[in-house]
Design a protein around this motif. Structure first.
Motif, mmCIF file in Angstrom:
data_model
loop_
_atom_site.group_PDB
_atom_site.id
_atom_site.type_symbol
_atom_site.label_atom_id
_atom_site.label_comp_id
_atom_site.label_asym_id
_atom_site.label_seq_id
_atom_site.Cartn_x
_atom_site.Cartn_y
_atom_site.Cartn_z
ATOM 1 N N MET A 25 1.083 -1.047 0.293
ATOM 2 C CA MET A 25 -0.274 0.234 -0.080
ATOM 3 C C MET A 25 0.813 1.360 -0.228
ATOM 4 O O MET A 25 1.917 1.003 0.667
ATOM 5 C CB MET A 25 -1.107 0.143 1.190
ATOM 6 C CG MET A 25 -1.959 0.874 1.728
ATOM 7 S SD MET A 25 -2.679 1.313 2.648
ATOM 8 C CE MET A 25 -3.928 0.293 1.997
ATOM 9 N N ARG A 26 0.791 2.117 -1.148
ATOM 10 C CA ARG A 26 0.856 3.239 -0.964
ATOM 11 C C ARG A 26 0.741 4.870 -0.090
ATOM 12 O O ARG A 26 -0.333 4.543 0.480
ATOM 13 C CB ARG A 26 1.411 4.363 -2.500
ATOM 14 C CG ARG A 26 2.140 3.034 -3.130
ATOM 15 C CD ARG A 26 3.781 3.229 -3.278
ATOM 16 N NE ARG A 26 4.216 2.663 -3.813
ATOM 17 C CZ ARG A 26 5.824 1.666 -3.532
ATOM 18 N NH1 ARG A 26 5.902 1.910 -2.235
ATOM 19 N NH2 ARG A 26 5.622 0.816 -4.364
ATOM 20 N N CYS A 27 1.377 5.360 0.205
ATOM 21 C CA CYS A 27 0.473 6.933 1.573
ATOM 22 C C CYS A 27 -0.241 7.016 0.414
ATOM 23 O O CYS A 27 0.050 7.717 -0.676
ATOM 24 C CB CYS A 27 2.060 7.475 1.482
ATOM 25 S SG CYS A 27 2.020 9.046 2.497
ATOM 26 N N HIS A 28 -1.199 8.016 0.946
ATOM 27 C CA HIS A 28 -1.514 8.701 0.661
ATOM 28 C C HIS A 28 -1.621 9.690 0.029
ATOM 29 O O HIS A 28 -2.005 10.320 -1.088
ATOM 30 C CB HIS A 28 -3.505 9.668 1.508
ATOM 31 C CG HIS A 28 -4.315 9.885 1.014
ATOM 32 N ND1 HIS A 28 -5.735 9.608 -0.113
ATOM 33 C CD2 HIS A 28 -4.332 11.176 1.432
ATOM 34 C CE1 HIS A 28 -6.112 10.286 -0.468
ATOM 35 N NE2 HIS A 28 -6.005 11.134 0.597
ATOM 36 N N TYR A 29 -0.587 10.333 0.256
ATOM 37 C CA TYR A 29 0.174 11.791 0.469
ATOM 38 C C TYR A 29 1.090 12.074 -1.082
ATOM 39 O O TYR A 29 1.406 13.116 -1.760
ATOM 40 C CB TYR A 29 0.223 12.233 1.030
ATOM 41 C CG TYR A 29 -0.703 13.302 2.189
ATOM 42 C CD1 TYR A 29 -1.907 14.267 2.131
ATOM 43 C CD2 TYR A 29 -1.021 11.902 3.188
ATOM 44 C CE1 TYR A 29 -3.035 14.367 2.938
ATOM 45 C CE2 TYR A 29 -2.097 12.877 4.130
ATOM 46 C CZ TYR A 29 -3.044 13.618 4.015
ATOM 47 O OH TYR A 29 -4.376 13.722 4.862
ATOM 48 N N CYS A 30 1.848 10.821 -0.537
ATOM 49 C CA CYS A 30 2.642 10.794 -1.936
ATOM 50 C C CYS A 30 3.057 9.210 -1.742
ATOM 51 O O CYS A 30 2.689 8.415 -1.670
ATOM 52 C CB CYS A 30 3.819 11.152 -1.153
ATOM 53 S SG CYS A 30 4.581 10.107 0.569
ATOM 54 N N ASP A 31 3.985 8.971 -2.919
ATOM 55 C CA ASP A 31 4.533 7.579 -3.654
ATOM 56 C C ASP A 31 5.333 6.699 -2.711
ATOM 57 O O ASP A 31 5.116 5.583 -2.567
ATOM 58 C CB ASP A 31 5.107 7.417 -4.608
ATOM 59 C CG ASP A 31 5.032 6.609 -5.660
ATOM 60 O OD1 ASP A 31 4.371 5.520 -5.429
ATOM 61 O OD2 ASP A 31 5.814 6.683 -6.493
ATOM 62 N N ARG A 32 5.730 6.731 -1.639
ATOM 63 C CA ARG A 32 6.442 6.692 -0.345
ATOM 64 C C ARG A 32 5.283 4.934 -0.066
ATOM 65 O O ARG A 32 3.934 5.067 -0.109
ATOM 66 C CB ARG A 32 7.064 7.420 0.491
ATOM 67 C CG ARG A 32 7.952 7.698 -0.570
ATOM 68 C CD ARG A 32 8.110 8.473 1.755
ATOM 69 N NE ARG A 32 7.735 9.671 2.137
ATOM 70 C CZ ARG A 32 7.972 10.978 1.970
ATOM 71 N NH1 ARG A 32 9.145 11.223 2.140
ATOM 72 N NH2 ARG A 32 7.343 11.925 1.744
ATOM 73 N N GLU A 33 6.218 4.002 0.318
ATOM 74 C CA GLU A 33 5.455 3.329 1.037
ATOM 75 C C GLU A 33 4.599 3.219 3.047
ATOM 76 O O GLU A 33 5.169 3.835 3.061
ATOM 77 C CB GLU A 33 5.871 2.082 1.530
ATOM 78 C CG GLU A 33 6.165 0.585 1.872
ATOM 79 C CD GLU A 33 5.048 -0.675 1.780
ATOM 80 O OE1 GLU A 33 4.298 -1.345 1.695
ATOM 81 O OE2 GLU A 33 4.700 -0.285 0.131
#
Length: 51
Positions: A1-9
Motif C-alpha cells: 500500500m502506498r501513502c495517500h499523500y506521496c508515493d512512499r510505502e
C-alpha cells in the motif's frame, strides 16, 4: 500500500467502512501534529490499530 499523500510505502493504514488509506511515517507525523494543534484527539476512536 502506498501513502495517500506521496508515493512512499505506507507505514500505517486506517480503515473505515471498507475504505483503507495508508500513510508513510512522515505524513503520519505531520497529520498527528495537525491534530494535536487542533486538539482533535478527543474525537479519535479508542481502538486505533497500526498496519
Amino acid at each position: 500500500m502506498r501513502c495517500h499523500y506521496c508515493d512512499r510505502e505506507a507505514a500505517f493504514a486506517v480503515e473505515k467502512d471498507r475504505m483503507k488509506v495508508g500513510l508513510c511515517e512522515q505524513h503520519l507525523r505531520e497529520r498527528m501534529r495537525e491534530l494535536a494543534d487542533a486538539q482533535a484527539f478527543g474525537a479519535l476512536p479508542d481502538g486505533l490499530d497500526s498496519k
